[in-house]
Design an enzyme around this catalytic site. Structure first.
Site, PDB file in Angstrom:
ATOM      1  N   CYS A 178       0.858  -1.184   0.000  1.00 19.04           N
ATOM      2  CA  CYS A 178       0.000   0.000   0.000  1.00 19.04           C
ATOM      3  C   CYS A 178       0.898   1.239   0.000  1.00 19.04           C
ATOM      4  O   CYS A 178       1.277   1.734   1.066  1.00 19.04           O
ATOM      5  CB  CYS A 178      -0.911  -0.025   1.229  1.00 19.04           C
ATOM      6  SG  CYS A 178      -2.200   1.218   1.215  1.00 19.04           S
ATOM      7  N   CYS A 185      -8.322   6.354  -7.767  1.00 15.93           N
ATOM      8  CA  CYS A 185      -7.618   6.806  -6.566  1.00 15.93           C
ATOM      9  C   CYS A 185      -7.347   8.303  -6.597  1.00 15.93           C
ATOM     10  O   CYS A 185      -7.053   8.868  -7.651  1.00 15.93           O
ATOM     11  CB  CYS A 185      -6.297   6.057  -6.414  1.00 15.93           C
ATOM     12  SG  CYS A 185      -6.508   4.305  -6.056  1.00 15.93           S
TER      13      CYS A 185
END
Length: 432
Positions: free
Chosen positions: A164, A358
């Site tokens: 991540c 995103c």
């Protein structure tokens, strides 16, 4: 009557409960097992860490919401899943039986794999901060305020095996923005350390020109970087980092002093599922097929960060694949429809698209990207930078938390907007 259990009450588990509630028959029962009753909006943790949000600003009490959805909510957490017995053992010794189980636990944070990594509250001897949990972010903010009284070098990044990367970039940039606001940026050398083979890889082999966008932003903000990095250890405010060549051979060892550091750890499966043969892989991630089902235990589904996804390709240093928000939501929708089909004697056919949308906030700018699907090769591969991303991220925070509070997984206007952008959660059903 069928017993359907959701293990986890984070982003995936909460939305899973909302969508499954609409798929169940009147005689079925839905149980959600979480660790505590509070939902935290994880994407806002970097803002909490520098004081742009309070922890309470990003918290929601799920008890009244899940009660309204007709779900039983158990907040003591799970100790172990017993697939052969179709039950989940709770931390208080009781067990919850299931006919269908959805594992949506999120990850266990592997701070202990590197000496000195992580906040002291999470790992003995830890010297770095984290934005993975709201409690960590709050702790990071306390440390940041102390740092600003006596500023020095900062190191931010993600260690080997991390998957991540977005929050690491976000935190580096908003931290830099806040330092400028406080007029102490000139006293703070900054270094970004990452296991990625290049800046902007993101565990996705880049999206659009994320490499160029992120490198340009680092240069403009005077942030140095080290890629292909393995963090060997952290002690006495010194981070030892081995940089390797493309073939994995040693290139250079860096000794990086710091007065403040935030490093994202590698993930692994939570103890409740770690080491269960044929359910999870060696790292403890749930193995699934194209319908989100485990091949050995077809009554078990996996969604979100806890599922096993192979990397996009070989890299000199291990790099995982992120499970982004819209990708997780697509897993939720497919799983809910598949369980609904099974409850009615049909076979599951829904498959998640795993598209990615995103927003990475920089405080005074940001980068947005769309990847369809998230894992290449892609039909859409786009990234853009601008101040509008910062405001879009703020708006998304308010919208998503409102969605969680209302108990709605996908309001009609969200469906409308996604269709206008040609973003779908489900792949077209194959013709049998």
């Amino acid at each position: 009557m069928m017993e359907i259990v959701i293990l986890g009450a984070g982003l995936g588990g909460t939305l899973m409960a909302y969508e499954l509630a609409d798929q169940l028959r009147p005689e079925d029962r839905l149980t959600v097992i979480g660790q505590g009753a509070i939902y935290h909006f994880v994407p806002s943790n970097p803002w909490v860490a520098i004081g742009w949000r309070k922890r309470s600003d990003i918290e929601i009490d799920l008890v009244p919401v899940l009660k309204k959805k007709g779900a039983r909510f158990l907040t003591q957490g799970a100790d172990r899943v017993h697939p052969a017995e179709k039950r989940v053992e709770l931390t208080d010794g009781r067990s919850v039986p299931y006919d269908y189980l959805v594992i949506a636990t999120g990850p266990d944070l592997a701070f202990d794999e590197i000496p000195g990594l992580g906040p002291s509250s999470a790992h003995e001897g830890g010297e770095t901060q984290s934005v993975c949990h709201a409690a960590h972010a709050q702790e990071a903010h306390t440390a940041f305020e102390a740092f600003c009284n006596n500023p020095g070098p900062i190191v931010v990044g993600a260690v080997q095996g991390a998957s991540c990367f977005g929050p690491a970039y976000e935190f580096a940039f908003i931290l830099e923005t806040e330092l400028r606001k406080r007029k102490i940026r000139d006293r703070v050398p900054m270094t970004f350390v990452t296991s990625e083979p290049y800046i902007g890889h993101l565990g996705l082999d880049g999206v659009g020109d994320t490499k160029g966008l992120m490198e340009s932003e680092f240069r403009a903000r005077h942030i140095k970087w080290i890629t292909n990095a393995k963090v060997k250890g952290i002690a006495d405010k010194m981070m030892t980092v081995d940089e390797v060549n493309e073939d994995g051979s040693p290139k250079k060892t860096h000794e990086l002093p710091f007065d403040y550091a935030m490093m994202l750890p590698a993930f692994r499966g939570v103890p409740a599922v770690l080491g269960i043969e044929k359910l999870t892989n060696p790292r403890g991630f749930v193995m699934i097929d194209e319908h989100q089902r485990n091949p050995t235990y077809p009554e078990i589904f996996g969604i979100g960060v806890c599922v096993a996804i192979p990397p996009t390709g070989p890299t000199p240093v291990p790099v995982g694949v992120p499970k982004t928000g819209f990708m997780i939501e697509s897993m939720v929708t497919a799983t809910a429809l598949n369980i609904g089909a099974l409850l009615r004697g049909k076979q599951p056919k829904s498959r998640a698209t795993w598209n990615a949308v995103c927003l990475a906030d920089f405080g005074d700018s940001g980068v947005a990207f769309v990847a369809q699907p998230q894992i290449p090769p892609r039909n859409v591969n786009w990234a853009s930078k601008g101040l509008w991303v910062h405001y879009a991220k703020v708006g998304f925070e308010k919208y998503f938390m409102g969605k969680v509070r209302s108990g709605k997984s996908e309001p009609f206007y969200e469906r409308f907007l996604m269709r206008q952008l040609n973003l779908e959660k489900l792949k077209e059903t194959r013709q049998e």
